[in-house]
Design an enzyme around this catalytic site. Structure first.
Site, PDB file in Angstrom:
ATOM      1  N   SER A 144       0.848  -1.190   0.000  1.00  0.00           N
ATOM      2  CA  SER A 144       0.000   0.000   0.000  1.00  0.00           C
ATOM      3  C   SER A 144       0.882   1.238   0.000  1.00  0.00           C
ATOM      4  CB  SER A 144      -0.894   0.010   1.253  1.00  0.00           C
ATOM      5  OG  SER A 144      -1.547   1.261   1.421  1.00  0.00           O
ATOM      6  N   TYR A 157      -2.571  -0.380  10.230  1.00  0.00           N
ATOM      7  CA  TYR A 157      -2.484  -0.705   8.802  1.00  0.00           C
ATOM      8  C   TYR A 157      -1.138  -0.282   8.219  1.00  0.00           C
ATOM      9  CZ  TYR A 157      -3.968  -1.209   3.927  1.00  0.00           C
ATOM     10  OH  TYR A 157      -4.069  -1.587   2.607  1.00  0.00           O
TER      11      TYR A 157
END
Length: 252
Positions: A144, A157
């Site tokens: 990501s 995250y």
């Protein structure tokens, strides 16, 4: 001239492929001629999803990516019963967004357990299989932009994805001599079932969009080119990289 992006006939394992980006890529890679093995913990959904993929030779397997025995059994079953794996695309993951003060330790730990520890287990047992069977394999993880940029409420995250990008580097270094490449793809925030809750906040959505120079959110289709590059002969000399597909998000 030979098509260096050709993956026809390749056996591709897609973890977390029952829905979202994983399922979208599964369908697109099947259209390129690959045989798809979807593995997920969502058995009912996964069993239905695999039937929607073009062609009739694709299979679904149960996988708990945080369970070592489950990972081992998956790799062994595919190897012994279905010929093995050439390429793995790991899309298994969760996202918990919360201010750090409010985030539970359980949520933080679970995020790392799935997104990072699971990636390690999968990579390890794939590489052991590939080494034993002289497979010039390709392992691709879904990272990501959050492995690079810092956003509020992303403590769990971002930590998991930053760790994943570093794990990719280390494994690539260790396994380069075994002719196994290990890479990651780093998309910007993409509207999926995983992110649908945060997209309900229109102020957040507007701010997030303003941070993407190209002025739009990404789609799973935007990722196909990067996946094909890393999965095909065209990417045979690329390893240890996180390739950002983000509309310029990491430039901000």
């Amino acid at each position: 001239m030979k098509n260096i992006f050709d993956i026809s006939g390749k056996r591709i394992l897609i973890t977390g492929g029952a829905r979202g980006i994983g399922f979208s890529l599964a369908k697109m890679l099947a259209e390129q001629g690959a045989r798809i093995f979807i593995a997920d913990v969502l058995d009912d959904l996964g069993s239905r999803s695999v039937k929607e993929i073009h062609g009739g030779n694709h299979l679904y397997f149960h996988l708990d990516i945080t369970n070592e025995a489950s990972v081992q059994n998956l790799i062994n079953d595919i190897a012994h019963l279905h010929g093995g794996v050439d390429i793995a695309l790991n899309c298994a993951g969760i996202a918990v967004f919360s201010p750090a003060f409010e985030m539970s330790y359980a949520d933080f730990s679970k995020t790392l357990e799935i997104n990072l520890n699971g990636a390690f287990l999968l990579s390890k047992y794939l590489a052991l299989y590939m080494t034993k069977n002289n497979v010039a394999g390709k392992i691709i993880h879904l990272a990501s932009v959050s492995s690079y940029v810092a956003n509020p409420n992303y403590a769990a995250y971002s930590s998991s994805k930053a760790g994943l990008s570093q794990l990719v580097k280390v494994l690539a270094r260790e396994w380069a001599e075994k002719n196994i490449t290990v890479n990651a793809i780093g998309p910007a925030i993409t509207p999926t079932l995983l992110t649908k809750e945060i997209f309900k906040d229109k102020n957040w959505e507007a701010k997030s969009l303003s941070q993407i120079p190209m002025g739009r959110f990404g789609t799973p289709e935007d990722l196909l080119g990067a996946v094909l590059l890393l999965a095909s002969p065209a990417g045979s000399y690329i390893t240890g990289q996180t390739l950002f597909v983000d509309g310029g998000r990491t430039l901000v």
